[in-house]
Design a protein around this motif. Structure first.
Motif, PDB file in Angstrom:
ATOM      1  N   ALA A  23      -3.307  -4.504  -0.917  1.00  0.00           N
ATOM      2  CA  ALA A  23      -4.044  -3.414  -1.564  1.00  0.00           C
ATOM      3  C   ALA A  23      -4.004  -2.162  -0.705  1.00  0.00           C
ATOM      4  CB  ALA A  23      -5.491  -3.841  -1.812  1.00  0.00           C
ATOM      5  N   ILE A  24      -4.278  -2.324   0.616  1.00  0.00           N
ATOM      6  CA  ILE A  24      -4.298  -1.147   1.492  1.00  0.00           C
ATOM      7  C   ILE A  24      -2.915  -0.542   1.583  1.00  0.00           C
ATOM      8  CG2 ILE A  24      -4.766  -0.357   3.835  1.00  0.00           C
ATOM      9  CD1 ILE A  24      -6.760  -2.605   4.115  1.00  0.00           C
ATOM     10  N   GLY A  25      -1.899  -1.419   1.715  1.00  0.00           N
ATOM     11  CA  GLY A  25      -0.522  -0.948   1.879  1.00  0.00           C
ATOM     12  C   GLY A  25      -0.064  -0.162   0.656  1.00  0.00           C
ATOM     13  N   VAL A  26      -0.284  -0.724  -0.526  1.00  0.00           N
ATOM     14  CA  VAL A  26       0.198  -0.066  -1.747  1.00  0.00           C
ATOM     15  C   VAL A  26      -0.477   1.283  -1.919  1.00  0.00           C
ATOM     16  CG1 VAL A  26       0.155  -0.180  -4.254  1.00  0.00           C
ATOM     17  CG2 VAL A  26       0.838  -2.167  -2.945  1.00  0.00           C
ATOM     18  N   THR A  27      -1.821   1.323  -1.752  1.00  0.00           N
ATOM     19  CA  THR A  27      -2.514   2.591  -1.969  1.00  0.00           C
ATOM     20  C   THR A  27      -2.097   3.615  -0.911  1.00  0.00           C
ATOM     21  OG1 THR A  27      -4.367   1.620  -0.799  1.00  0.00           O
ATOM     22  CG2 THR A  27      -4.547   1.721  -3.172  1.00  0.00           C
ATOM     23  N   ALA A  28      -1.930   3.178   0.333  1.00  0.00           N
ATOM     24  CA  ALA A  28      -1.566   4.126   1.389  1.00  0.00           C
ATOM     25  C   ALA A  28      -0.173   4.681   1.128  1.00  0.00           C
ATOM     26  CB  ALA A  28      -1.615   3.441   2.750  1.00  0.00           C
ATOM     27  N   LEU A  29       0.748   3.793   0.769  1.00  0.00           N
ATOM     28  CA  LEU A  29       2.118   4.234   0.516  1.00  0.00           C
ATOM     29  C   LEU A  29       2.127   5.250  -0.614  1.00  0.00           C
ATOM     30  CD1 LEU A  29       4.949   3.489   1.550  1.00  0.00           C
ATOM     31  CD2 LEU A  29       5.185   2.078  -0.485  1.00  0.00           C
ATOM     32  N   ALA A  30       1.404   4.927  -1.692  1.00  0.00           N
ATOM     33  CA  ALA A  30       1.410   5.830  -2.847  1.00  0.00           C
ATOM     34  C   ALA A  30       0.764   7.163  -2.489  1.00  0.00           C
ATOM     35  CB  ALA A  30       0.683   5.180  -4.020  1.00  0.00           C
ATOM     36  N   THR A  31      -0.349   7.113  -1.720  1.00  0.00           N
ATOM     37  CA  THR A  31      -1.010   8.366  -1.327  1.00  0.00           C
ATOM     38  C   THR A  31      -0.055   9.265  -0.563  1.00  0.00           C
ATOM     39  OG1 THR A  31      -3.037   7.090  -1.079  1.00  0.00           O
ATOM     40  CG2 THR A  31      -3.049   9.281  -0.169  1.00  0.00           C
ATOM     41  N   LEU A  32       0.705   8.649   0.349  1.00  0.00           N
ATOM     42  CA  LEU A  32       1.614   9.426   1.184  1.00  0.00           C
ATOM     43  C   LEU A  32       2.807   9.927   0.384  1.00  0.00           C
ATOM     44  CD1 LEU A  32       1.702  10.267   4.103  1.00  0.00           C
ATOM     45  CD2 LEU A  32       3.181   8.323   4.562  1.00  0.00           C
ATOM     46  N   VAL A  33       3.395   9.022  -0.438  1.00  0.00           N
ATOM     47  CA  VAL A  33       4.606   9.396  -1.175  1.00  0.00           C
ATOM     48  C   VAL A  33       4.294  10.515  -2.165  1.00  0.00           C
ATOM     49  CG1 VAL A  33       6.254   8.600  -2.891  1.00  0.00           C
ATOM     50  CG2 VAL A  33       5.798   7.221  -0.878  1.00  0.00           C
ATOM     51  N   ILE A  34       3.146  10.425  -2.846  1.00  0.00           N
ATOM     52  CA  ILE A  34       2.793  11.481  -3.806  1.00  0.00           C
ATOM     53  C   ILE A  34       2.597  12.801  -3.072  1.00  0.00           C
ATOM     54  CG2 ILE A  34       1.007  12.263  -5.401  1.00  0.00           C
ATOM     55  CD1 ILE A  34       0.671   9.407  -6.269  1.00  0.00           C
ATOM     56  N   GLY A  35       2.034  12.716  -1.855  1.00  0.00           N
ATOM     57  CA  GLY A  35       1.841  13.947  -1.089  1.00  0.00           C
ATOM     58  C   GLY A  35       3.151  14.575  -0.666  1.00  0.00           C
ATOM     59  N   ILE A  36       4.141  13.743  -0.288  1.00  0.00           N
ATOM     60  CA  ILE A  36       5.396  14.288   0.237  1.00  0.00           C
ATOM     61  C   ILE A  36       6.362  14.624  -0.888  1.00  0.00           C
ATOM     62  CG2 ILE A  36       7.412  13.731   1.637  1.00  0.00           C
ATOM     63  CD1 ILE A  36       5.570  12.014   3.342  1.00  0.00           C
ATOM     64  N   TYR A  37       6.432  13.749  -1.882  1.00  0.00           N
ATOM     65  CA  TYR A  37       7.420  13.915  -2.954  1.00  0.00           C
ATOM     66  C   TYR A  37       6.715  13.829  -4.302  1.00  0.00           C
ATOM     67  CZ  TYR A  37      11.621  13.085  -5.710  1.00  0.00           C
ATOM     68  OH  TYR A  37      12.609  13.163  -6.639  1.00  0.00           O
ATOM     69  N   PRO A  38       6.061  14.924  -4.728  1.00  0.00           N
ATOM     70  CA  PRO A  38       5.192  14.839  -5.917  1.00  0.00           C
ATOM     71  C   PRO A  38       5.930  14.870  -7.253  1.00  0.00           C
ATOM     72  CG  PRO A  38       5.073  17.012  -4.960  1.00  0.00           C
ATOM     73  CD  PRO A  38       5.981  16.232  -4.091  1.00  0.00           C
ATOM     74  N   VAL A  94      -5.076   3.497  11.170  1.00  0.00           N
ATOM     75  CA  VAL A  94      -4.183   4.620  10.862  1.00  0.00           C
ATOM     76  C   VAL A  94      -4.166   4.876   9.358  1.00  0.00           C
ATOM     77  CG1 VAL A  94      -1.791   5.367  10.895  1.00  0.00           C
ATOM     78  CG2 VAL A  94      -2.774   4.294  12.903  1.00  0.00           C
ATOM     79  N   LEU A  95      -4.127   3.796   8.568  1.00  0.00           N
ATOM     80  CA  LEU A  95      -4.100   3.975   7.112  1.00  0.00           C
ATOM     81  C   LEU A  95      -5.428   4.551   6.615  1.00  0.00           C
ATOM     82  CD1 LEU A  95      -2.139   0.830   5.969  1.00  0.00           C
ATOM     83  CD2 LEU A  95      -1.336   3.126   6.431  1.00  0.00           C
ATOM     84  N   MET A  96      -6.547   4.124   7.230  1.00  0.00           N
ATOM     85  CA  MET A  96      -7.845   4.688   6.850  1.00  0.00           C
ATOM     86  C   MET A  96      -7.852   6.177   7.147  1.00  0.00           C
ATOM     87  SD  MET A  96     -10.805   3.910   5.600  1.00  0.00           S
ATOM     88  CE  MET A  96     -12.470   4.521   5.463  1.00  0.00           C
ATOM     89  N   LEU A  97      -7.219   6.568   8.266  1.00  0.00           N
ATOM     90  CA  LEU A  97      -7.135   7.994   8.594  1.00  0.00           C
ATOM     91  C   LEU A  97      -6.401   8.731   7.474  1.00  0.00           C
ATOM     92  CD1 LEU A  97      -7.514  10.281  10.646  1.00  0.00           C
ATOM     93  CD2 LEU A  97      -5.270   9.699  11.542  1.00  0.00           C
ATOM     94  N   LEU A  98      -5.341   8.094   6.970  1.00  0.00           N
ATOM     95  CA  LEU A  98      -4.582   8.699   5.874  1.00  0.00           C
ATOM     96  C   LEU A  98      -5.484   8.904   4.662  1.00  0.00           C
ATOM     97  CD1 LEU A  98      -1.697   9.459   4.877  1.00  0.00           C
ATOM     98  CD2 LEU A  98      -1.596   7.173   3.946  1.00  0.00           C
ATOM     99  N   PHE A  99      -6.294   7.869   4.326  1.00  0.00           N
ATOM    100  CA  PHE A  99      -7.176   7.997   3.166  1.00  0.00           C
ATOM    101  C   PHE A  99      -8.203   9.102   3.399  1.00  0.00           C
ATOM    102  CE2 PHE A  99      -6.253   3.285   2.752  1.00  0.00           C
ATOM    103  CZ  PHE A  99      -5.260   3.494   1.816  1.00  0.00           C
ATOM    104  N   LEU A 100      -8.737   9.166   4.615  1.00  0.00           N
ATOM    105  CA  LEU A 100      -9.746  10.187   4.898  1.00  0.00           C
ATOM    106  C   LEU A 100      -9.141  11.580   4.793  1.00  0.00           C
ATOM    107  CD1 LEU A 100     -11.634   8.556   7.878  1.00  0.00           C
ATOM    108  CD2 LEU A 100     -12.474   8.895   5.577  1.00  0.00           C
ATOM    109  N   GLY A 131      -8.207   2.721  -1.659  1.00  0.00           N
ATOM    110  CA  GLY A 131      -7.755   2.401  -0.312  1.00  0.00           C
ATOM    111  C   GLY A 131      -8.909   2.360   0.666  1.00  0.00           C
ATOM    112  N   ALA A 132      -9.766   3.399   0.593  1.00  0.00           N
ATOM    113  CA  ALA A 132     -10.902   3.446   1.518  1.00  0.00           C
ATOM    114  C   ALA A 132     -11.828   2.245   1.291  1.00  0.00           C
ATOM    115  CB  ALA A 132     -11.672   4.751   1.332  1.00  0.00           C
ATOM    116  N   PHE A 133     -12.055   1.898   0.033  1.00  0.00           N
ATOM    117  CA  PHE A 133     -12.906   0.736  -0.243  1.00  0.00           C
ATOM    118  C   PHE A 133     -12.263  -0.552   0.273  1.00  0.00           C
ATOM    119  CE2 PHE A 133     -15.579   3.072  -3.319  1.00  0.00           C
ATOM    120  CZ  PHE A 133     -16.803   2.562  -2.933  1.00  0.00           C
TER     121      PHE A 133
END
Lengths: 104, 515
Positions: B476-491, B398-404, B365-367
């Motif tokens: 690419a950014i959307g999918v990675t951000a969504l997955a990063t967030l969803v895994i964090g909330i609902y692992p 905002v999504l970059m903030l999520l990745f960071l 995502g960051a890349f």
């Protein structure tokens, strides 16, 4: 007369390996670096063949064939990349790769 | 299952179907690339993407027919078990996202060539061999297929400085694989076979202090073999004493290749490392665990300290990836110091596997966000280029903030989950000092990630034009951000997947080795 045993092959291979590693780490010319890589891979090959003889099975020889092919593939790609930066007029195959400002 | 006397059966070919299919797609892309006109070059990317989807379908088909202990094929050199399937899915997902990033980046660079995608798919074939190999010959050939393709990707933009950096990358890689194969040749000499099962049987005999062989784990030649093998493995994951090539390669490689290299190639190296150290050389763990502890702490130190001084975003991510390798190695230390099947073992293994998923998502995502800054004649890989991103592209900022945040390990993100399991396994194994070191370095990480975040939201951009982000990159950014967030909330789904993977790992260690 001393018979040549597995140990002697291993000693030669170890010497080749050390030469190769030292060569890559200290020599900065493109050509010598690539040759040193070949030395390392051939040290491994010599080991494999000596052990293959010692154990009396063919696993080592099969592995050695693959290592040889891989060495060739690696050198082809390496030379291709080297040629990409050796195209400029004031460079040659003995050009140093270590003096560029981006030393990392 | 065939035992090496008869020829190959159809099962063998079915097991390697995903690799076969990817290789065919790679060759097909090379051919089709010659026939299509310039403005249709995006078809190469579409073809590569279709290749990964087909391969994922093949993997799914194999998975649904897989017995719990996995299947051996090709004269016991290929072991497709749950561990391999898990990594295959990760490789394919990471590659699909890398292809989306590459399509945009190569278009901007005006270097849209089919060879790039062919090299990418071929390196995935190599990675799959690494994850599923049980014979060191197959593992080594897979590793070399991967790295030789990576050399091509790193040197893809043929400009003098870039090529020089690619050559150094190639030289270091060749040195490491030379040392690796030297170590493997010695292990063949000790055990008389190239199969990891044979090597595992030999190394478990060592611990019993077998007087006939006259060797113990601390025999100098055994140590040389072990350290040579580990040098190769640790080089490939980019751990600290061997990290020197990474920063330069990331900076000068195409951003899309750097993303692929830092994520998918590292996943493959981890698959190889786990298989060799935890299966083939498990009995030598008393010797290699101190080395791993040293390397883990060195990686954390080098990665976090060097990251404080970077002005180039790609170099910064290179340093952060060294630090992440350090955390994962801490998890591996917890695995190696506990008994098979105990809490520390399971939690540590789980931690490493979950960390790998999280790392894949957040780093890609960051890349992808960095790639979006590469527009026209703006290079955009300086940290200053991210300044004021919020005014130029609010959603991406905002999504970059999520990745960071995920990279720093703040809940509720995937990065937190990975760190949580790693630290929990350290507590289970009573490694309080290591856990403390890890936590202190997390604070360093927090500082430099949040410094970038501060710049993105508070500083005024030099260039106030709104950023145009391509659709593929948005995906690419959307999918990675969504997955990063969803895994964090609902692992739960990810934890279940990892549990499913480990069921086989534990039973395989506990029972006798195959063959």
């Amino acid at each position: 007369m001393l018979p040549i045993a597995t140990f002697h092959y291993l000693a030669v291979a170890a010497a080749l390996f050390v030469l190769g590693v030292v060569g890559v780490l200290t020599r900065r010319s493109v050509l010598v670096s690539l040759l040193s890589i070949e030395l390392i891979l051939n040290a491994a090959n010599l080991n494999l063949l000596a052990f293959s003889h010692m154990w009396g099975n063919l696993y080592g020889q099969v592995f050695a064939i693959f290592v040889t092919v891989i060495a060739a593939a690696q050198v082809i790609v390496g030379l291709g990349i080297a040629i990409a930066f050796l195209r400029s007029p004031n460079t040659s195959l003995r050009t140093s790769i270590g003096t560029s400002p981006d030393q990392t | 299952m065939n035992n090496g006397v008869h020829g190959l059966s159809i099962t063998d070919y079915l097991l390697m179907l995903p690799m076969l299919e990817l290789a065919i797609f790679a060759l097909g892309i090379l051919l089709i690339d010659l026939m299509i006109p310039r403005r249709w070059k995006w078809l190469n990317a579409a073809g590569a993407l279709a290749g990964t989807l087909f391969a994922a379908a093949c993997v799914w088909r194999i998975q649904s027919a897989l017995p719990p202990r996995g299947l051996l094929g090709f004269y016991n050199s290929l072991l497709v078990d749950r561990f391999a399937i898990y990594f295959w899915y990760l490789f394919l997902a990471g590659t699909a996202i890398s292809i989306l990033i590459s399509a945009v980046y190569l278009h901007v660079e005006d270097e849209h060539r089919g060879e790039y995608y062919a090299a990418m798919l071929l390196s995935v074939v190599g990675m799959m061999c690494m994850a599923a190999g049980i014979d060191v010959v197959l593992m080594f050939v897979g590793l070399q297929l991967m790295v030789v393709s990576l050399y091509v990707l790193v040197g893809f933009l043929r400009r003098e400085r870039r090529s020089k950096s690619a050559f150094k990358y190639m030289l270091h890689g060749a040195l490491s694989s030379g040392i690796f194969v030297y170590g493997l040749s010695l292990f063949y000499g000790f055990s008389g076979g190239t199969n990891l099962a044979t090597i595992a049987r030999w190394s478990s005999g060592l611990n019993a202090q077998n007087p006939v062989a006259g060797m113990n784990p601390h025999n100098p030649v055994v140590m040389i073999a072990l350290f040579a093998t580990m040098t190769g493995l640790l080089f490939e994951i980019g751990a600290a004493p061997f990290h020197r090539r990474i920063a330069g390669a990331y900076e000068h490689a195409p951003t899309s290749a750097a993303a692929f290299l830092s994520v998918v190639a590292m996943l493959a190296a981890w698959a190889l490392l786990l298989r060799v150290l935890l299966y083939g050389l498990w009995s030598l763990r008393l010797v290699y665990i101190p080395v791993l502890i040293f390397v883990a702490i060195a990686s954390l130190t080098v990665g976090n300290i060097a990251a404080l001084f970077q002005t180039n975003t790609k170099r910064l991510l290179a340093c952060s990836s060294i630090a992440h390798v350090g955390y994962m190695l801490l998890g591996l230390v917890a695995v190696g110091t506990s008994q098979i099947g105990s809490a520390g073992f399971v939690e540590g293994f789980k931690g490493v596997l979950i960390y790998l998923i999280a790392y894949t998502l957040m780093n890609l995502g960051a890349f992808a966000v960095i790639t979006s800054l590469r527009q026209g004649d703006v290079i955009g890989d300086q940290v200053d280029g991210l300044a004021g991103l919020y005014r130029r592209a609010p959603l991406e900022a905002v999504l970059m903030l999520l990745f960071l945040l995920s990279l720093a390990g703040i809940p509720p993100t995937a990065g937190f989950l990975g760190k949580y399991y790693v630290f929990q396994s350290l507590f289970e194994g009573k490694h309080y000092a290591l856990a403390a070191v890890g936590l202190v370095y997390s604070l360093f990480g927090l500082y430099f990630y949040l410094k970038i975040a501060y710049g993105m939201f508070k500083r005024v951009p030099k260039d106030t034009v709104r950023l145009r982000v391509d659709t593929a990159l948005r995906c690419a950014i959307g999918v990675t951000a969504l997955a990063t967030l969803v895994i964090g909330i609902y692992p739960t789904p990810v934890v279940n997947a990892v549990n499913w993977t480990l069921a086989i790992q534990q039973s395989r260690h506990a029972s006798a080795v195959p063959k």
